[in-house]
Design an enzyme around this catalytic site. Structure first.
Site, PDB file in Angstrom:
ATOM      1  N   GLU A 193     -24.658  27.356   2.809  1.00 61.96           N
ATOM      2  CA  GLU A 193     -24.199  27.901   4.094  1.00 61.96           C
ATOM      3  C   GLU A 193     -23.834  26.749   5.017  1.00 61.96           C
ATOM      4  O   GLU A 193     -24.301  25.618   4.816  1.00 61.96           O
ATOM      5  CB  GLU A 193     -25.320  28.729   4.729  1.00 61.96           C
ATOM      6  CG  GLU A 193     -26.515  27.866   5.125  1.00 61.96           C
ATOM      7  CD  GLU A 193     -27.790  28.669   5.392  1.00 61.96           C
ATOM      8  OE1 GLU A 193     -28.481  29.014   4.410  1.00 61.96           O
ATOM      9  OE2 GLU A 193     -28.070  28.930   6.570  1.00 61.96           O
ATOM     10  N   LYS A 244     -23.851  24.101   7.969  1.00 59.60           N
ATOM     11  CA  LYS A 244     -24.848  23.514   8.861  1.00 59.60           C
ATOM     12  C   LYS A 244     -24.227  23.529  10.258  1.00 59.60           C
ATOM     13  O   LYS A 244     -23.266  22.809  10.535  1.00 59.60           O
ATOM     14  CB  LYS A 244     -25.175  22.087   8.440  1.00 59.60           C
ATOM     15  CG  LYS A 244     -26.270  21.462   9.279  1.00 59.60           C
ATOM     16  CD  LYS A 244     -26.697  20.114   8.699  1.00 59.60           C
ATOM     17  CE  LYS A 244     -27.934  19.579   9.387  1.00 59.60           C
ATOM     18  NZ  LYS A 244     -27.751  19.307  10.820  1.00 59.60           N
ATOM     19  N   ASP A 259     -23.671  22.919  14.109  1.00 58.88           N
ATOM     20  CA  ASP A 259     -23.968  21.789  14.981  1.00 58.88           C
ATOM     21  C   ASP A 259     -24.337  22.306  16.379  1.00 58.88           C
ATOM     22  O   ASP A 259     -23.533  22.302  17.301  1.00 58.88           O
ATOM     23  CB  ASP A 259     -22.743  20.866  15.050  1.00 58.88           C
ATOM     24  CG  ASP A 259     -23.121  19.475  15.499  1.00 58.88           C
ATOM     25  OD1 ASP A 259     -24.326  19.209  15.675  1.00 58.88           O
ATOM     26  OD2 ASP A 259     -22.204  18.658  15.668  1.00 58.88           O
ATOM     27  N   TYR A 314     -31.013  31.828  10.450  1.00 64.04           N
ATOM     28  CA  TYR A 314     -30.987  31.302   9.081  1.00 64.04           C
ATOM     29  C   TYR A 314     -32.360  30.936   8.519  1.00 64.04           C
ATOM     30  O   TYR A 314     -32.468  30.473   7.395  1.00 64.04           O
ATOM     31  CB  TYR A 314     -30.053  30.097   8.980  1.00 64.04           C
ATOM     32  CG  TYR A 314     -30.355  28.977   9.967  1.00 64.04           C
ATOM     33  CD1 TYR A 314     -31.557  28.285   9.928  1.00 64.04           C
ATOM     34  CD2 TYR A 314     -29.415  28.604  10.930  1.00 64.04           C
ATOM     35  CE1 TYR A 314     -31.830  27.263  10.819  1.00 64.04           C
ATOM     36  CE2 TYR A 314     -29.680  27.595  11.827  1.00 64.04           C
ATOM     37  CZ  TYR A 314     -30.897  26.925  11.772  1.00 64.04           C
ATOM     38  OH  TYR A 314     -31.171  25.928  12.666  1.00 64.04           O
ATOM     39  N   LYS A 361     -23.964  16.494   4.191  1.00 63.26           N
ATOM     40  CA  LYS A 361     -23.134  16.275   5.385  1.00 63.26           C
ATOM     41  C   LYS A 361     -21.683  16.023   5.010  1.00 63.26           C
ATOM     42  O   LYS A 361     -21.379  15.467   3.946  1.00 63.26           O
ATOM     43  CB  LYS A 361     -23.672  15.055   6.171  1.00 63.26           C
ATOM     44  CG  LYS A 361     -25.123  15.173   6.607  1.00 63.26           C
ATOM     45  CD  LYS A 361     -25.307  16.174   7.721  1.00 63.26           C
ATOM     46  CE  LYS A 361     -25.050  15.569   9.066  1.00 63.26           C
ATOM     47  NZ  LYS A 361     -26.200  14.875   9.636  1.00 63.26           N
ATOM     48  N   CYS A 412      -7.145  -3.998  38.756  1.00 59.29           N
ATOM     49  CA  CYS A 412      -7.061  -2.564  38.526  1.00 59.29           C
ATOM     50  C   CYS A 412      -5.604  -2.159  38.338  1.00 59.29           C
ATOM     51  O   CYS A 412      -4.754  -2.490  39.166  1.00 59.29           O
ATOM     52  CB  CYS A 412      -7.657  -1.813  39.710  1.00 59.29           C
ATOM     53  SG  CYS A 412      -7.381  -0.033  39.630  1.00 59.29           S
ATOM     54  N   CYS A 436      -4.368   0.041  41.462  1.00 59.77           N
ATOM     55  CA  CYS A 436      -4.222  -0.425  42.843  1.00 59.77           C
ATOM     56  C   CYS A 436      -4.096  -1.939  42.967  1.00 59.77           C
ATOM     57  O   CYS A 436      -3.865  -2.447  44.059  1.00 59.77           O
ATOM     58  CB  CYS A 436      -5.410   0.051  43.685  1.00 59.77           C
ATOM     59  SG  CYS A 436      -6.958  -0.777  43.277  1.00 59.77           S
ATOM     60  N   CYS A 479     -12.992  -1.631  39.083  1.00 64.93           N
ATOM     61  CA  CYS A 479     -12.046  -1.902  40.145  1.00 64.93           C
ATOM     62  C   CYS A 479     -12.823  -2.036  41.457  1.00 64.93           C
ATOM     63  O   CYS A 479     -13.699  -1.237  41.752  1.00 64.93           O
ATOM     64  CB  CYS A 479     -11.060  -0.742  40.228  1.00 64.93           C
ATOM     65  SG  CYS A 479     -10.163  -0.656  41.785  1.00 64.93           S
ATOM     66  N   CYS A 509      -7.968   2.604  46.089  1.00 60.61           N
ATOM     67  CA  CYS A 509      -7.456   2.774  44.728  1.00 60.61           C
ATOM     68  C   CYS A 509      -7.107   4.241  44.495  1.00 60.61           C
ATOM     69  O   CYS A 509      -7.944   5.116  44.671  1.00 60.61           O
ATOM     70  CB  CYS A 509      -8.499   2.322  43.727  1.00 60.61           C
ATOM     71  SG  CYS A 509      -8.073   2.695  42.021  1.00 60.61           S
TER      72      CYS A 509
END
Ligand code: IVH
Length: 706
Positions: free
Chosen positions: A126, A128, A130, A236, A324, A429, A432, A447, A453
């Protein structure tokens, strides 16, 4: 706590009044504990309040408030969730990462059971899932407890939250007297995407992946939040049970389905290794279109008698294996590296890729983490990827694990173009042009442009209007983004000049997409309302790095008024002097935080933005202890009816800050009843008892906040 009549002697009116007071008191204790991190009453007193509340409700069920503290996971609030000891341990699974390991698993079992190679041995296979595992305990067919796995021995009691999940039956017909059903709580891809959209609009944090979203939603102290999150559940496995559930794994799963649980439709019975691997491949093929995350296939010996014989290692059963899926990988060309700038100025490198399918999903962007990662070293300067750096034009390996954000994992040097040059991480940056610096021990470059900015502007505006900050109704992240894009607002101060600049006939705002005459008018009204803002909210709203809600509250309590706070921060020099010492003397303020605040006030652009903003506002003082000058210090106030200038919660906080006591019901000890439209019995009680009744404006005038 006040003197108390035995519950049996309370009149209905007294009971109602006391339930109001208790609800306020418990809510206040919860807030002090969680939001302010500063408990005001002992755990024992807290429990006493809850018990008294439950006892009164038991005697007068019809008086139970719709927001009764008994319905909140409050009993557990003192430590988050209460702990639950699992009657039968919750185990985890041994992992296999390739076919050979799956084969070894079958061989080991045959050897353990002394089965010959041709003796039949079947397994279930079946997906797995997550998500996170949950144990549901039913007694007499009724759901009595839901607990997370925790360390396997002890989990968290999340019963009230589990009750809000539609896939989890509240009661079972024909179940053993005691039955613990176990399975996985998860969130579908579609629900996850919709949730993150809503979070974004509301200016709330985004979840990295469906599993985090599911875990964050289940482990909510407020079950109404869990209820608003679309969680699902597959059964399960099982724990304690007072009667046998079947002879095989498959039978029990079918029994669960009959009892009303969702079981995974890809669960099949396999005769030996070949069948298991075939199902593994089938599930892997469907992975991308299932609509929820899975990270492998679980094999379980089908015969429960054999399972019993096989038994357990320290924390995993011998009869089960998680095979897995390999991380999902693909190779593609890195076309560019873009830098994204976040609210605190963090520069995050993003890989722009030639689009490639990774596990069924087309990927064209991936994270490159930070500049060290691109250069091939970790934060301590040790080589990663054998020290190979990543360059624009390179062939790179992209992978997706459980996470939704793909990552660049590796680089193929044999395919590197001759003209590829090492990537130079910007020291300015890109948005800006301000200097971007890396503080010692920080892997992130930031930045320094702050409010000038543009990227930080948008992100900060979103923060500014978020719930714990200015919380302006009708002005969420989405609206802020649109208004910013069109240049209508650039910085927080602009919000307060919006009407003056665009609103005369409401014409312009009204014509904007998504705005009608009424919503535009409402928005301006909401903005006006927020010109008066408590100091702590203002400090939080400034978005100074490291200054969260709690810290903002601490700072506000220390300095009381904006004038005092501003003067102290202006005079303070990092690392020296009286103002610096005073800042550090606040319990909960450390050097990093203090430096961040002082540096913000020392930054010219930040300073100008703050000053322009505050010029638009009327900042309400926050008074820690009853100030001697406060006209309402020590007075008892009751709010009733609808308040129009602020929420009830805020009015209460403001009154308390001025040293007043806010009560839920009117008695001879009440000094003021503040009555808004719709005020009912409390106003009448006040009249009867000769207590002063004020309308909202009179109240605000009294406390000097009009
Ligand atoms: S059986 C005694 N079956 O995987 C065995 N677990 O890595 C109990 N999981 O903690 C677990 N899907 O949260 C089992 N079909 C499945 C599963 C599954 C996901 C999770 C579960 C467990 C973890 C172990």
């Amino acid at each position: 706590m006040a003197e108390r009549k035995p519950v049996g002697e309370l009149t209905e009116a007294e009971a109602r009044a006391e339930l109001d007071v208790l609800a306020e008191g418990i809510a206040r204790a919860n807030r002090a504990y969680h939001t302010a991190d500063a408990p005001e009453i002992s755990d024992a007193d807290y429990d006493a309040l809850k018990q008294r509340n439950a006892a009164i409700e038991a005697r007068f069920p019809s008086l139970k408030r719709p927001d009764s503290p008994s319905d909140q996971v409050g009993g557990a609030l003192a430590e988050g969730f209460a702990k639950v000891r699992h009657e039968v341990r919750m185990l985890s699974l041994e992992n296999a990462f390739d076919q050979q390991e799956a084969e070894d698993f079958v061989t080991r079992i045959r050897n353990f059971l002394n089965l010959s190679e041709d003796a039949p041995l079947s397994f279930t296979a079946e997906p797995k899932i997550d998500g996170l595992s949950l144990s549901l305990r039913y007694e007499g067919g009724r759901l009595v407890q839901a607990a997370t796995r925790g360390d396997g021995e002890e989990g968290e009691n999340v019963t009230e939250n589990a009750r809000t999940i539609a896939d989890i039956p509240q009661s079972l017909i024909g179940a053993p007297d005691i039955l613990e059903v176990r399975g996985e709580v998860y969130m579908s891809h579609a629900d996850f995407a919709a949730l993150n959209d809503r979070q974004q609009v509301a200016g709330e944090r985004l979840f990295a992946n469906p599993r985090n979203a599911a875990a964050g939603s289940l482990r909510q102290l407020d079950p109404t939040i869990t209820a608003a999150r679309p969680l699902r559940f597959f059964a399960y496995a099982w724990g304690a049970h007072s009667e046998p559930l079947g002879d095989t794994q498959m039978q029990v799963i079918q029994r669960f389905a009959t009892l009303g649980f969702k079981t995974n439709p890809l669960t099949v019975l396999c005769n030996g290794l070949d069948g298991m691997l075939a199902q593994y491949r089938r599930i892997e093929e469907q992975r991308a279109t299932l609509g929820y995350d899975i990270d492998g296939v679980v094999y379980k010996v089908n015969d429960l008698g054999l399972q019993r014989r096989l038994g357990y290692r320290s924390s995993t059963p011998r009869w089960a294996l998680a095979h897995k899926f390999p991380a999902q990988l693909a190779w593609t060309r890195l076309e560019a590296i873009d830098i994204q700038v976040g609210r605190t100025g963090a520069l995050s490198p993003v890989a722009r890729l030639m689009p490639v399918t990774v596990g069924g999903v087309v990927v064209s962007n991936a994270t490159l983490h930070n500049e060290d990662y691109i250069a091939g070293r970790d934060s301590r300067g040790q080589p990663i990827r054998d020290g190979k750096d990543i360059r624009v034009g390179d062939w790179v390996q992209v992978y997706r694990a459980g996470d939704v954000i793909p990552k660049v994992a590796d680089v193929d040097l044999s395919k590197r173009p001759d003209d590829a040059v090492p990537y130079v991480f910007p020291e300015r940056c890109p948005e800006c042009g301000s200097e971007a610096i890396r503080e010692e021990g920080d892997s992130v470059r930031r930045c320094t442009g702050g409010l000038i900015c543009p990227a930080q502007q948008v992100e900060r505006l979103k923060h500014f209007v978020s719930r714990a900050a200015f919380d302006i109704e009708g002005l969420g992240a989405k609206q802020v983004e649109a208004l910013w894009r069109d240049g209508w607002i650039r910085e927080p101060a602009d919000i307060f000049t919006l009407q003056a600049r665009y609103g005369s006939g409401l014409q312009q705002l009204k014509n904007r997409e998504g705005w009608g005459e009424k919503s535009a008018a409402n928005l301006f009204a909401a903005i006006e309302e927020r010109r008066r803002i408590p100091l702590n909210r203002l400090i939080f709203a400034l978005g100074i790095r490291h200054v969260g809600e709690t810290t903002a509250q601490l700072l506000a309590s220390q300095y009381h008024s904006w004038a005092e706070f501003e003067a102290a921060m202006t005079q303070a020099r990092i690392g020296e002097g009286q103002d610096w010492e005073q800042l550090l003397s606040i319990d909960g303020v450390g050097v990093v935080l203090a430096t961040s605040v002082v540096a913000t006030f020392d930054n010219e652009a930040e300073r100008r933005a703050i000053d322009t903003l505050v010029a638009q506002l009327e900042v309400q003082d926050v008074v820690a202890r009853a100030p001697s000058g406060s006209p309402v210090a020590g007075k008892t106030v009751v709010f009733t009816g609808t308040l129009e200038r602020m929420t009830r919660a805020e009015a209460k906080a403001q009154a308390e800050a001025l040293g007043a006591k806010v009560a839920g019901s009117v008695s001879a000890k009440t000094d003021y009843v503040v009555a808004g439209p719709g005020a009912g019995s409390k106003a009448k009680d006040a009249e009867r008892l000769g207590v002063a009744i004020l309308d909202e404006d009179a109240w605000l005038a009294l406390i000097g906040a009009a």
